[in-house]
Design a protein around this motif. Structure first.
Motif, short mmCIF file in Angstrom:
data_model
loop_
_atom_site.label_atom_id
_atom_site.label_comp_id
_atom_site.label_asym_id
_atom_site.label_seq_id
_atom_site.Cartn_x
_atom_site.Cartn_y
_atom_site.Cartn_z
N ARG A 220 0.82 -1.34 -0.09
CA ARG A 220 0.22 -0.13 -0.01
C ARG A 220 0.86 1.30 0.00
NH1 ARG A 220 -2.30 1.00 4.51
NH2 ARG A 220 -1.07 -0.68 5.68
N VAL A 221 0.47 2.24 -0.85
CA VAL A 221 1.15 3.53 -0.76
C VAL A 221 0.22 4.61 -0.80
CG1 VAL A 221 2.88 5.27 -2.31
CG2 VAL A 221 2.79 2.50 -2.41
N ASN A 222 0.31 5.32 0.47
CA ASN A 222 -0.41 6.62 0.67
C ASN A 222 0.38 7.96 1.03
OD1 ASN A 222 -3.39 5.37 0.84
ND2 ASN A 222 -2.13 4.07 2.23
N ALA A 223 -0.17 9.04 1.13
CA ALA A 223 0.43 10.39 1.33
C ALA A 223 -0.25 10.71 2.58
CB ALA A 223 0.51 11.18 0.38
N VAL A 224 0.46 11.61 3.30
CA VAL A 224 0.06 12.56 4.37
C VAL A 224 0.34 13.99 4.08
CG1 VAL A 224 0.19 13.14 6.70
CG2 VAL A 224 0.05 10.77 6.16
N SER A 225 -0.77 14.81 4.09
CA SER A 225 -0.61 16.19 3.72
C SER A 225 -0.65 17.20 4.92
CB SER A 225 -1.27 16.61 2.56
OG SER A 225 -0.68 16.15 1.45
N PRO A 226 0.50 17.59 5.94
CA PRO A 226 0.08 18.30 6.99
C PRO A 226 -0.06 19.74 6.69
CG PRO A 226 2.49 17.11 6.98
CD PRO A 226 1.61 16.90 5.74
N GLY A 227 -0.86 20.44 7.43
CA GLY A 227 -0.69 21.84 7.51
C GLY A 227 0.20 22.40 8.33
N ARG A 228 -0.09 23.54 8.92
CA ARG A 228 1.08 24.41 9.92
C ARG A 228 1.38 23.41 10.98
NH1 ARG A 228 1.69 30.46 11.18
NH2 ARG A 228 2.41 30.32 13.23
N VAL A 229 2.55 23.03 11.17
CA VAL A 229 2.94 22.05 12.22
C VAL A 229 4.23 22.93 12.87
CG1 VAL A 229 3.89 19.84 13.23
CG2 VAL A 229 2.44 20.01 10.99
N ALA A 230 3.84 22.99 14.25
CA ALA A 230 4.89 23.58 15.15
C ALA A 230 6.07 22.85 15.14
CB ALA A 230 4.40 23.96 16.41
N THR A 231 7.26 23.27 14.22
CA THR A 231 8.57 22.50 14.35
C THR A 231 9.47 23.73 14.19
OG1 THR A 231 8.69 22.52 12.14
CG2 THR A 231 7.73 20.52 13.22
N PRO A 232 10.62 23.68 14.55
CA PRO A 232 11.94 24.43 14.51
C PRO A 232 11.88 25.07 13.14
CG PRO A 232 12.61 22.83 16.04
CD PRO A 232 11.33 22.49 15.47
N GLY A 233 12.17 23.99 12.03
CA GLY A 233 12.13 24.32 10.60
C GLY A 233 10.94 25.09 10.09
N GLY A 234 9.92 24.77 10.30
CA GLY A 234 8.63 25.58 10.12
C GLY A 234 8.44 27.04 10.59
N GLU A 235 8.90 27.12 11.88
CA GLU A 235 8.87 28.32 12.31
C GLU A 235 9.96 29.36 11.68
OE1 GLU A 235 6.79 29.76 14.63
OE2 GLU A 235 5.94 27.82 14.57
N ALA A 236 11.24 28.73 11.44
CA ALA A 236 12.40 29.48 10.68
C ALA A 236 11.99 30.15 9.43
CB ALA A 236 13.37 28.70 10.63
N THR A 237 10.99 29.00 8.78
CA THR A 237 10.49 29.41 7.29
C THR A 237 9.41 30.63 7.42
OG1 THR A 237 11.14 27.13 6.69
CG2 THR A 237 9.42 28.55 5.25
N ARG A 238 8.55 30.38 8.27
CA ARG A 238 7.45 31.61 8.54
C ARG A 238 8.07 32.90 8.91
NH1 ARG A 238 4.83 26.76 9.86
NH2 ARG A 238 5.46 26.71 11.87
N GLU A 239 9.26 32.99 9.61
CA GLU A 239 10.03 34.00 10.03
C GLU A 239 10.65 34.67 8.91
OE1 GLU A 239 12.64 33.67 13.30
OE2 GLU A 239 10.90 32.90 14.81
#
Length: 175
Positions: free
Chosen positions: A97-116
């Motif tokens: 089986r092959v599936n995908a997960v598509s997260p929205g905004r997740v609180a991670t250091p990388g995500g915060e740095a990109t948003r900044e």
């Protein structure tokens, strides 16, 4: 190997799609799409031979509303989603089986740095939480995404393949 989860991803913002240099387009494709293709090429043949396995590719809910400053990232994740659906059709007859997960905004250091970085490019204050932008009123947490992945690789999702589970707290509108 019984389970493969490809969770690599990322790319920095730009003033617009036409400002993204060629090398960053290629880098986004390499990290967000081709890395999964290469990993699957190494590990999926063994799953196919054994007649069982689960593969999950982590995409992004941003594919639902692509914007120019992140178009290299979003385009690569859209390719990953299309690839996931196609690979699911190829491997399903073998019990993989092959599936995908598509997260929205997740609180991670990388995500915060990109948003900044994005806020600085726009001369706007950095938004530190999703209270005003996410209907559930909070950022996603890494465990929210991990639990979705765990579901997809479990026997409880035994009849799911070619699916994309959007885990975004309602952040991205869909029809």
């Amino acid at each position: 190997v019984d389970i493969v989860v490809h969770n690599a991803g990322g790319a920095g913002p730009h003033p617009g799609a036409l400002a993204i240099p060629d090398e960053e387009w290629q880098g986004a494709l390499d990290l967000n799409y081709l890395a999964a293709v290469r990993l699957d090429a190494l590990l999926a043949p063994g799953m196919r031979e054994r007649g069982a396995g689960a593969i999950v590719h982590v995409s992004s809910a941003a594919v639902l509303t692509p914007v120019g400053p992140f178009l290299h990232y979003v385009a690569a994740k859209a390719a990953l989603e299309s690839y996931s659906r196609g690979l699911s059709l190829e491997l399903a007859p073998y019990g993989v089986r092959v599936n995908a997960v598509s997260p929205g905004r997740v609180a991670t250091p990388g995500g915060e740095a990109t948003r900044e970085r994005w806020a600085r490019l726009n001369g706007a204050p950095s938004q530190t939480n999703a209270d005003d932008t996410t209907p559930l009123g909070r950022d996603g947490q890494p465990d929210d995404i991990a639990n979705a992945v765990l579901f997809l690789v479990s026997g409880r999702a035994g009849w799911l393949t070619g699916s994309n589970l959007i885990v975004d707290g309602g952040e991205f509108p869909r029809g």
